[in-house]
Design an enzyme around this catalytic site. Structure first.
Site, mmCIF file in Angstrom:
data_model
loop_
_atom_site.group_PDB
_atom_site.id
_atom_site.type_symbol
_atom_site.label_atom_id
_atom_site.label_comp_id
_atom_site.label_asym_id
_atom_site.label_seq_id
_atom_site.Cartn_x
_atom_site.Cartn_y
_atom_site.Cartn_z
ATOM 1 N N SER A 1 0.832 -1.198 0.000
ATOM 2 C CA SER A 1 0.000 0.000 0.000
ATOM 3 C C SER A 1 0.878 1.263 0.000
ATOM 4 C CB SER A 1 -0.960 -0.034 1.188
ATOM 5 O OG SER A 1 -1.974 0.931 1.059
ATOM 6 N N ASP B 1 -9.566 -3.114 -6.494
ATOM 7 C CA ASP B 1 -9.095 -2.518 -5.245
ATOM 8 C C ASP B 1 -9.978 -1.323 -4.892
ATOM 9 O OD1 ASP B 1 -7.667 -1.062 -3.241
ATOM 10 O OD2 ASP B 1 -5.817 -2.037 -3.868
ATOM 11 N N HIS C 1 -8.160 -4.885 -1.384
ATOM 12 C CA HIS C 1 -6.935 -4.169 -1.010
ATOM 13 C C HIS C 1 -6.107 -5.010 -0.044
ATOM 14 C CE1 HIS C 1 -4.321 -0.712 -0.599
ATOM 15 N NE2 HIS C 1 -4.403 -0.798 0.726
#
Length: 487
Positions: A255, A381, A410
């Site tokens: 991320s 996502d 995600h």
């Protein structure tokens, strides 16, 4: 006289005629109203004959349709396709030696991703990861050290002996995987534990480079981390390269950690002691990501949730943010952009939030990456949009292979009927394993002028054991000597 017309009589007749006409119109209206009422009453009588459970079934169908679209479920698609999974789409430079020598040997990247059937939604996947996750049990060994600006960084180590109970190898050439967590994540996060456990289980060493203020330590400088802060990972990598020069260093970013990783790789180019890297679910372009997360109602939910997480982080280090940022604005922040405006960009000395987003986006550094880099993203996502992926830039760089999967959410990618494994963790370990056994690991060019003086930037700190209940205990000399032998 018979030929004379009486005016009064004429008026009377006209009045009677109009009155009768009005009565006829009223009667006609009443008849029409009665007819309509009778039709409605007849319809109600017909509807009352339909069993109640039919109405309940209709209501359930409508509710299911709304939820199906809102949660972006794909169970029916999987059902009609026989749960055949989705293929991994690879984007790369046609003359890439990394593709031909490494990725071509990765069976997982050339296979299909089979999502857990009862987690058939990017939102269900993402929420399940954060609230349940099912991480394997593990116990880190914590190392503390200080950076050049006086910040204390927590490094959480995990080796084979931690997960299997076997005596760790004293081979100094055992690879080390450095992990950069996502926003408001640290070594205790569910997905980080999945990655650390399975990487250590295969015989490698793992070290989670926690962000400033995470991993059980306080912010000890006047600067907190952000999405573009690469100084800490640079210092850690250089330190490990100096202390364990025989061990190949790999870096995995997740991320926001993936954004930091790619930016770091692009900033240092060839002059970097990293053999290979993997970026998982990177936001790539923070400006596009900011627009995306505030666009739809479901994304706004994530926006508020992340903002609340950032507020909790700020409250944990209130003294720091009260001195260096707008504390009143932080308390009133309901979006990530609000928090970045009142805290992140203020601490980092950026003129505006958009300036901060532009300068810290990793997409502008892709072309300068000189290390074998695998990038993994899910097309569904809900936080990091595919609109931000620099497709052309990735294809133009021979060192980068971009792997995208239709589903996964995600950082989730749950697989198996029990959702006990993360697909991307297996893909990462396979890629790094094949890369390690190949001749295509990156070798750093001779450093003539290091970016950060190694002797002054790192303080050889104390080492700690972290129990499962979060208690920290410092290692004594005998324990430390034994641990260093195993490391």
């Amino acid at each position: 006289m018979g030929g004379i017309i009486n005016p009064n009589e004429t008026l009377t007749r006209c009045s009677i005629s109009r009155s009768c006409s009005g009565l006829f119109s009223m009667d006609q209206y009443c008849l029409q109203a009665d007819s309509s009422w009778n039709a409605y009453w007849l319809l109600l009588q017909v509807l009352s004959l339909i069993p109640l459970w039919h109405y309940l079934l209709l209501a359930a169908f409508i509710l299911f349709s709304i939820l199906y679209n809102f949660l972006e479920l794909y169970f029916l698609q999987d059902l009609f396709s026989g749960f055949s999974g989705s293929p991994v789409l690879l984007s790369y430079n046609t003359s890439s030696s990394i593709l031909n020598a490494v990725v071509s040997k990765c069976k997982i990247l050339h296979g299909r991703y089979f999502a857990t059937p009862w987690l058939c939604s990017p939102h269900l996947q993402t929420l399940f990861l954060n609230y349940f996750g099912r991480p394997p049990p593990l116990k880190y060994t914590k190392q503390l050290f200080s950076t050049a600006d006086g910040e204390t960084i927590a490094l959480d180590w995990l080796s084979t002996s931690h997960v299997s109970g076997d005596v760790a190898s004293e081979d100094e050439s055992v690879p080390i995987v450095v992990v950069i967590p996502g926003l408001t994540s640290d070594s205790s996060s569910q997905y980080i534990k999945h990655l650390a456990y399975h990487t250590a289980k295969r015989g490698w060493k793992v070290v989670i480079c926690n962000h400033r203020g995470f991993g059980g330590v306080s912010i000890t400088s006047g600067f907190s981390y952000n999405a573009g802060w690469t100084e800490d990972i640079r210092a850690v990598v250089n330190y490990l390269h100096k202390e364990k020069s025989m061990a190949p260093l790999f870096v995995v970013g997740t991320s926001i950690g993936a954004n930091i990783l790619v930016k770091y790789l692009g900033e240092d180019g060839e002059n970097i002691p990293v053999a290979g890297a993997v970026a998982v679910c990177s936001p790539w372009d923070l400006l596009i990501g900011d627009r995306y997360i505030r666009r739809r109602r479901v994304q706004k939910i994530y926006d508020k949730a992340i903002a609340f997480g950032l507020q909790d982080y700020a409250k944990l280090h209130q003294s720091h943010f009260s001195r260096n940022a707008n504390w009143e604005g932080i308390e009133k922040s309901f979006t990530v952009r609000d928090f970045d405006d009142h805290a992140t960009r203020v601490v980092a000395k950026y003129e505006s939030v958009d300036t901060f987003y532009r300068r810290c986006s990793s997409s502008t550094y892709v072309q300068s990456v000189s290390v074998p880099l695998l990038c993994i993203s899910a097309l569904d996502d809900p936080i990091c949009t595919t609109e931000a992926i620099p497709w052309d830039e990735c294809k133009a760089n021979k060192n980068i292979v971009l792997a995208t999967v239709k589903h996964g959410g995600h950082l989730a990618f749950f697989e198996g009927i029990t959702a006990s494994h993360l697909w991307w963790v297996r893909a990462v370990n396979e890629f790094l394993g094949v890369l390690h056994s190949s001749n295509y690991m990156h070798v750093q060019e001779k450093i003539s002028k290091p970016n950060i003086p190694l002797d002054s930037s790192i303080d050889h700190g104390r080492y700690f054991n972290v129990a499962e209940d979060g208690m920290v205990a410092e290692l004594n000399n005998d324990q430390l000597t034994m641990w260093k032998k195993h490391m």
